[in-house]
Design a protein around this motif. Structure first.
Motif, short mmCIF file in Angstrom:
data_model
loop_
_atom_site.label_atom_id
_atom_site.label_comp_id
_atom_site.label_asym_id
_atom_site.label_seq_id
_atom_site.Cartn_x
_atom_site.Cartn_y
_atom_site.Cartn_z
N ARG A 137 0.84 -1.21 0.00
CA ARG A 137 0.00 0.00 0.00
C ARG A 137 0.88 1.26 0.00
N GLU A 138 1.82 1.30 0.93
CA GLU A 138 2.70 2.49 1.02
C GLU A 138 3.58 2.62 -0.24
N GLY A 139 4.12 1.50 -0.68
CA GLY A 139 5.02 1.53 -1.84
C GLY A 139 4.32 2.01 -3.10
N GLU A 140 3.08 1.55 -3.29
CA GLU A 140 2.35 1.99 -4.49
C GLU A 140 2.06 3.49 -4.43
N SER A 199 8.71 -5.93 -8.22
CA SER A 199 9.53 -6.29 -9.37
C SER A 199 8.63 -6.77 -10.52
N GLU A 200 7.63 -7.57 -10.19
CA GLU A 200 6.73 -8.09 -11.23
C GLU A 200 5.84 -6.99 -11.80
N LYS A 201 5.65 -5.92 -11.02
CA LYS A 201 4.84 -4.78 -11.51
C LYS A 201 5.69 -3.73 -12.22
N GLY A 202 7.01 -3.94 -12.27
CA GLY A 202 7.89 -2.98 -12.94
C GLY A 202 8.17 -1.74 -12.10
N ILE A 203 7.94 -1.85 -10.77
CA ILE A 203 8.24 -0.72 -9.87
C ILE A 203 9.61 -0.95 -9.26
N LYS A 204 10.48 0.09 -9.33
CA LYS A 204 11.85 -0.06 -8.83
C LYS A 204 11.89 -0.17 -7.31
N THR A 205 12.81 -0.99 -6.81
CA THR A 205 12.96 -1.16 -5.36
C THR A 205 14.43 -1.05 -4.95
N LEU A 226 3.91 5.71 -2.86
CA LEU A 226 5.19 6.40 -3.09
C LEU A 226 5.53 6.39 -4.58
N ALA A 227 5.36 5.24 -5.22
CA ALA A 227 5.72 5.12 -6.65
C ALA A 227 4.88 6.05 -7.52
N GLU A 228 3.65 6.31 -7.07
CA GLU A 228 2.77 7.19 -7.86
C GLU A 228 3.17 8.66 -7.75
N LEU A 229 3.99 9.00 -6.75
CA LEU A 229 4.37 10.40 -6.54
C LEU A 229 5.16 10.96 -7.71
N HIS A 230 6.09 10.12 -8.23
CA HIS A 230 7.01 10.62 -9.27
C HIS A 230 7.64 9.43 -9.96
N GLU A 231 7.94 9.56 -11.23
CA GLU A 231 8.50 8.42 -11.99
C GLU A 231 9.89 8.01 -11.49
N ARG A 232 10.59 8.93 -10.77
CA ARG A 232 11.94 8.58 -10.33
C ARG A 232 11.99 8.00 -8.91
N ILE A 233 10.82 7.85 -8.28
CA ILE A 233 10.81 7.26 -6.93
C ILE A 233 11.12 5.77 -7.00
N VAL A 234 12.03 5.36 -6.11
CA VAL A 234 12.36 3.94 -5.91
C VAL A 234 11.84 3.57 -4.52
N VAL A 235 11.09 2.49 -4.42
CA VAL A 235 10.51 2.11 -3.14
C VAL A 235 11.55 1.34 -2.33
#
Ligand code: G3P
Length: 215
Positions: free
Chosen positions: A72-75, A102-108, A77-86
């Motif tokens: 919930r928190e990571g999603e 990783s499977e959703k293509g969100i950087k960690t 954060l990721a929506e805030l800006h394209e350069r955010i890494v969770v």
């Protein structure tokens, strides 16, 4: 090797960005607290302010320690800006969350890593970055740089694409040794980056050149 700055201080981030060598920013809850940033709204705004200064990745850490909370928190954060890494801690639920993102293509960025085994798990889960804390290992009489060496060997053995982000960097020799070993990134306080500039022979040599130029 990429240079990230390890701070939530906007003035220091701007100074490093203006130097022209900054590739990204890492933050953590302690660094946010140090700047007096309190409350969810203010924290989220601060991340956006950082993203608006720099051109590289900005790590923003989740507070939750359960899978659903981290997602919930990571999603958000990721929506805030394209350069955010969770940024996610190396715990069991964190490994699951890294796999999910990783499977959703969100950087960690897998944080609080203190062993090669933890780094191997982070890579297998698909972390974009792994953050071994070298200074904190040195603090307890364990060689932090040896951990960077071990992770480099393991990742190269199998071609893991997870980037080694040396964290808890305390001084310029940490940066130089990380570069020699082949860490992909070092995240540093501004003082460690600017310390790389300094050499007494540069200062005395420049003073001599300027004096001679007047002759
Ligand atoms: O970003 C986390 C890490 O760099 C912390 O550094 O100096 O608190 O051990 P330090």
């Amino acid at each position: 090797m990429k240079f990230f700055i390890d701070t939530a201080n906007l003035a220091q981030i701007k100074e490093a960005q203006d130097l022209g060598v900054l590739d990204g920013v890492t933050t953590n809850p302690s660094l946010m607290a140090k700047e007096g940033i309190k409350g969810e709204g203010a924290i989220l705004k601060h991340y956006v302010d950082i993203c608006n200064i720099v051109t590289g990745d900005v790590s923003a850490e989740v507070i939750a320690t359960d899978f659903d909370g981290m997602v919930r928190e990571g999603e958000a954060l990721a929506e805030l800006h394209e350069r955010i890494v969770v940024k996610i801690p190396m715990i069991k639920e964190g490994v699951k969350a890294i796999k999910y993102f990783s499977e959703k293509g969100i950087k960690t960025n897998c944080t609080l890593v203190f062993s090669a085994g933890q780094a191997l798990l982070a890579a297998k889960a698909g972390a974009t970055y792994v953050s071994p804390f070298i200074g904190r290992l040195d603090d307890v009489s364990t060689d932090g740089l040896k951990l960077i060496e071990d992770i480099r060997i393991i990742y190269d053995n199998f071609g893991y694409e997870t980037q080694i982000l040396a964290a808890s960097v305390r001084h310029p020799m940490h940066i130089i040794e990380c570069a020699k070993i082949g860490a992909d990134v070092a995240t540093c306080p501004l003082s460690a980056i600017t310390a790389l500039l300094k050499h007494p022979l540069t200062d005395s040599g420049l003073a001599q050149f300027l004096a001679d130029a007047k002759k």
